[in-house]
Design an enzyme around this catalytic site. Sequence first.
Site, PDB file in Angstrom:
ATOM      1  N   CYS A  43       0.830  -1.210   0.000  1.00 18.56           N
ATOM      2  CA  CYS A  43       0.000   0.000   0.000  1.00 18.56           C
ATOM      3  C   CYS A  43       0.864   1.259   0.000  1.00 18.56           C
ATOM      4  CB  CYS A  43      -0.924  -0.005   1.211  1.00 18.56           C
ATOM      5  SG  CYS A  43      -1.795   1.544   1.431  1.00 18.56           S
ATOM      6  N   CYS A  48      -1.366   1.712  -3.183  1.00 12.84           N
ATOM      7  CA  CYS A  48      -2.354   2.779  -2.996  1.00 12.84           C
ATOM      8  C   CYS A  48      -1.749   4.182  -2.949  1.00 12.84           C
ATOM      9  CB  CYS A  48      -3.113   2.559  -1.692  1.00 12.84           C
ATOM     10  SG  CYS A  48      -3.485   0.852  -1.323  1.00 12.84           S
ATOM     11  N   LYS A  51       0.174   5.319  -6.152  1.00 16.11           N
ATOM     12  CA  LYS A  51      -0.852   5.334  -7.207  1.00 16.11           C
ATOM     13  C   LYS A  51      -1.731   6.570  -7.077  1.00 16.11           C
ATOM     14  CE  LYS A  51      -4.717   4.190  -6.372  1.00 16.11           C
ATOM     15  NZ  LYS A  51      -5.316   2.874  -6.242  1.00 16.11           N
ATOM     16  N   TYR A 178      -9.011  -3.413 -11.319  1.00 15.09           N
ATOM     17  CA  TYR A 178      -8.678  -2.146 -10.662  1.00 15.09           C
ATOM     18  C   TYR A 178      -7.384  -1.550 -11.238  1.00 15.09           C
ATOM     19  CZ  TYR A 178     -11.462  -2.871  -6.254  1.00 15.09           C
ATOM     20  OH  TYR A 178     -12.415  -3.038  -5.297  1.00 15.09           O
ATOM     21  N   GLU A 182      -7.039   1.789 -13.484  1.00 12.15           N
ATOM     22  CA  GLU A 182      -6.474   2.975 -12.831  1.00 12.15           C
ATOM     23  C   GLU A 182      -5.235   3.463 -13.581  1.00 12.15           C
ATOM     24  OE1 GLU A 182      -5.906   1.883  -8.719  1.00 12.15           O
ATOM     25  OE2 GLU A 182      -8.021   2.261  -8.235  1.00 12.15           O
ATOM     26  N   HIS A 435     -27.434  21.255  -1.600  1.00 12.97           N
ATOM     27  CA  HIS A 435     -27.601  21.806  -2.939  1.00 12.97           C
ATOM     28  C   HIS A 435     -26.672  22.992  -3.159  1.00 12.97           C
ATOM     29  CE1 HIS A 435     -29.743  22.632  -6.620  1.00 12.97           C
ATOM     30  NE2 HIS A 435     -29.825  23.901  -6.275  1.00 12.97           N
ATOM     31  N   GLU A 440     -26.477  15.071  -4.114  1.00 13.32           N
ATOM     32  CA  GLU A 440     -27.856  15.298  -3.663  1.00 13.32           C
ATOM     33  C   GLU A 440     -28.826  14.386  -4.406  1.00 13.32           C
ATOM     34  OE1 GLU A 440     -29.848  19.072  -4.707  1.00 13.32           O
ATOM     35  OE2 GLU A 440     -28.097  19.541  -5.919  1.00 13.32           O
TER      36      GLU A 440
HETATM   37  P1  NDP Z   1      -7.970  -7.966 -10.598  1.00 16.32           P
HETATM   38  O1  NDP Z   1      -8.152  -9.355 -10.152  1.00 16.32           O
HETATM   39  O2  NDP Z   1      -8.885  -6.887 -10.139  1.00 16.32           O
HETATM   40  O3  NDP Z   1      -7.940  -7.910 -12.168  1.00 16.32           O
HETATM   41  C1  NDP Z   1      -7.120  -8.755 -12.927  1.00 16.32           C
HETATM   42  C2  NDP Z   1      -7.458  -8.545 -14.367  1.00 16.32           C
HETATM   43  O4  NDP Z   1      -6.562  -9.270 -15.202  1.00 16.32           O
HETATM   44  C3  NDP Z   1      -8.862  -9.036 -14.705  1.00 16.32           C
HETATM   45  O5  NDP Z   1      -9.414  -8.147 -15.624  1.00 16.32           O
HETATM   46  C4  NDP Z   1      -8.595 -10.405 -15.324  1.00 16.32           C
HETATM   47  O6  NDP Z   1      -9.556 -10.794 -16.251  1.00 16.32           O
HETATM   48  C5  NDP Z   1      -7.284 -10.152 -16.040  1.00 16.32           C
HETATM   49  N1  NDP Z   1      -6.476 -11.342 -16.214  1.00 16.32           N
HETATM   50  C6  NDP Z   1      -6.135 -12.259 -15.292  1.00 16.32           C
HETATM   51  N2  NDP Z   1      -5.335 -13.211 -15.840  1.00 16.32           N
HETATM   52  C7  NDP Z   1      -5.191 -12.879 -17.131  1.00 16.32           C
HETATM   53  C8  NDP Z   1      -4.505 -13.464 -18.224  1.00 16.32           C
HETATM   54  N3  NDP Z   1      -3.793 -14.587 -18.078  1.00 16.32           N
HETATM   55  N4  NDP Z   1      -4.566 -12.857 -19.428  1.00 16.32           N
HETATM   56  C9  NDP Z   1      -5.280 -11.715 -19.576  1.00 16.32           C
HETATM   57  N5  NDP Z   1      -5.954 -11.120 -18.592  1.00 16.32           N
HETATM   58  C10 NDP Z   1      -5.910 -11.689 -17.383  1.00 16.32           C
HETATM   59  O7  NDP Z   1      -6.453  -7.644 -10.212  1.00 16.32           O
HETATM   60  P2  NDP Z   1      -5.622  -6.326 -10.190  1.00 16.32           P
HETATM   61  O8  NDP Z   1      -4.258  -6.787 -10.506  1.00 16.32           O
HETATM   62  O9  NDP Z   1      -6.213  -5.242 -10.992  1.00 16.32           O
HETATM   63  O10 NDP Z   1      -5.746  -5.888  -8.668  1.00 16.32           O
HETATM   64  C11 NDP Z   1      -5.557  -6.833  -7.606  1.00 16.32           C
HETATM   65  C12 NDP Z   1      -6.370  -6.466  -6.421  1.00 16.32           C
HETATM   66  O11 NDP Z   1      -5.793  -5.363  -5.775  1.00 16.32           O
HETATM   67  C13 NDP Z   1      -7.786  -6.037  -6.741  1.00 16.32           C
HETATM   68  O12 NDP Z   1      -8.655  -7.122  -6.834  1.00 16.32           O
HETATM   69  C14 NDP Z   1      -8.131  -5.136  -5.588  1.00 16.32           C
HETATM   70  O13 NDP Z   1      -8.714  -5.892  -4.565  1.00 16.32           O
HETATM   71  C15 NDP Z   1      -6.800  -4.575  -5.172  1.00 16.32           C
HETATM   72  N6  NDP Z   1      -6.684  -3.180  -5.623  1.00 16.32           N
HETATM   73  C16 NDP Z   1      -7.535  -2.256  -5.112  1.00 16.32           C
HETATM   74  C17 NDP Z   1      -7.472  -0.941  -5.509  1.00 16.32           C
HETATM   75  C18 NDP Z   1      -8.433   0.052  -4.949  1.00 16.32           C
HETATM   76  O14 NDP Z   1      -9.033  -0.216  -3.922  1.00 16.32           O
HETATM   77  N7  NDP Z   1      -8.619   1.194  -5.596  1.00 16.32           N
HETATM   78  C19 NDP Z   1      -6.480  -0.494  -6.470  1.00 16.32           C
HETATM   79  C20 NDP Z   1      -5.643  -1.545  -6.963  1.00 16.32           C
HETATM   80  C21 NDP Z   1      -5.758  -2.833  -6.545  1.00 16.32           C
HETATM   81  P3  NDP Z   1     -10.952 -11.484 -15.812  1.00 16.32           P
HETATM   82  O15 NDP Z   1     -11.834 -10.381 -15.328  1.00 16.32           O
HETATM   83  O16 NDP Z   1     -11.446 -12.100 -17.077  1.00 16.32           O
HETATM   84  O17 NDP Z   1     -10.607 -12.486 -14.773  1.00 16.32           O
END
Ligand code: NDP
Length: 452
Positions: A43, A48, A51, A178, A182, A435, A440
């Site tokens: 984080c 976080c 980022k 995410y 982002e 407002h 709102e």
């Molecule tokens: P996520 O699990 O959110 O997303 C992973 C993405 O990669 C999905 O779209 C997935 O597709 C895709 N994917 C997975 N494997 C492959 C592959 N082999 N080929 C192509 N695409 C693939 O993970 P992130 O890495 O984005 O983030 C991890 C976690 O970190 C999040 O789940 C969240 O909990 C946390 N996080 C929170 C944030 C916040 O609160 N603002 C900010 C950043 C991270 P599919 O959908 O088809 O599985």
Amino acid sequence: MPSFDYDLFVIGGGSGGVRAARMAAATGARVALAEESRMGGTCVIRGCVPKKLMVFASGYAEMMSDARAYGWDLADGTFDWGVFRGKLHAELDRLEGVYRKLLGNSGVEIFDTRARLTGPHDIALADGRAVSAKHILIATGGRPQRPEMTNAEVGLVSDDIFDLDQLPGSILIVGGGYIACEFAGILNGLGVNVTQYYRGAQILRGFDDEARGLVAEAMRARGVDLHCGTNILEIARVDDGIRVKSTNGTERNFDQVLFATGRVPNTEGLGLDAIGLVPGRRGEVVVDSYSQTSVPSIFAIGDVTHRVQLTPVAIREGMAFVETVFNGNPTPVDHELIPSAVFTQPELGTVGLTEEEAREREPVEIYATSFRPMQHAFAGRSDRVLMKLIVARDSRKVLGCHIVADNAGEMIQLAGIAVKMGATKEDFDRTVAVHPTMAEELVTMREPVRTA
Ligand code: NDP
């Protein structure tokens, strides 16, 4: 009674581990913590915090153009990555120092080295020392994973972005979660030419469909070249960048590729096998609702347990662990109705059920409004925001709230309190509107747009 060197040994100095160590030490326990990398964990050091600072940095381009629309006489500026990166790392150093100081002041002994489990109460440190503890808390977090494919290592992961020597001219971001969304917004805002490939039909799987659609639309409108239903087939370094062959039949060169394809728990080499702990399907440490593993002296919290990968959740798991083990008050972790935000541009804030989930469970009424907010309309921007409530038809409870708007993260924190308290639609309605604001609309939607 066997005597141990410590009452608690925490492995991992991220948000969860540090909080648990400090809280346990405050009860008078003898606590030590080992961290092989920088104090603060994902984080603070590579997630976080940096980022969000990049989100802020990237927002200024749009603000400058809006400012002109509001009558300010401003010339287009340019973004200096070197200047920003220097300040960013100075801030991360400062925060790491704060974490270290907090731990030290709490009386927690810090080992700046890797730790490995050798028994239910035993730990081997990478510098050769061995220590024992009555309780061990695994808080080693997770790390980004690249897809399994030849040459995947030529692609960056999110950890690498903060250390880039220079911003690429172009980047392909793979993923639709995410992190992918982002960074697509951040890098696009900083002037990088961003292409994003997501293998599914719509980005941000698991979020409310209407909200996902609006975020995707806004990302495209801002210039992110988003391709859904597209994945990467082959990747190779070439003289002028990285060549990528994809499922849409194209072969293109990018300066960089970022894999934002999920994160995996950090359990490799942790010694789980030495104490008979069998990792779960994703390599996670398996725990019960008290964060206890099948070895009674060993607990685990945060991303390494692959429950909900969010900092505030890891912190709560750490606090519940301390309450259970050191205050004698068994406290299960509450994972219900966790608000969260995706820091895209605009942001997506969410709490509770999506429309799609709620429809499956019970009869619902959907209240939603999508409009051009005053601030953007005046600046000539076509951006729309979304305010949406999912309401149980019978109990009238608000089951979910979804907001797509600038600062939706801030708004959903507050809406989240009402939803967590079990507020009904009528509770929202009897709250007087502030407002003129965007939020709102959450208390002025009279008729459902649909029922299901
Ligand atoms: P996520 O699990 O959110 O997303 C992973 C993405 O990669 C999905 O779209 C997935 O597709 C895709 N994917 C997975 N494997 C492959 C592959 N082999 N080929 C192509 N695409 C693939 O993970 P992130 O890495 O984005 O983030 C991890 C976690 O970190 C999040 O789940 C969240 O909990 C946390 N996080 C929170 C944030 C916040 O609160 N603002 C900010 C950043 C991270 P599919 O959908 O088809 O599985």
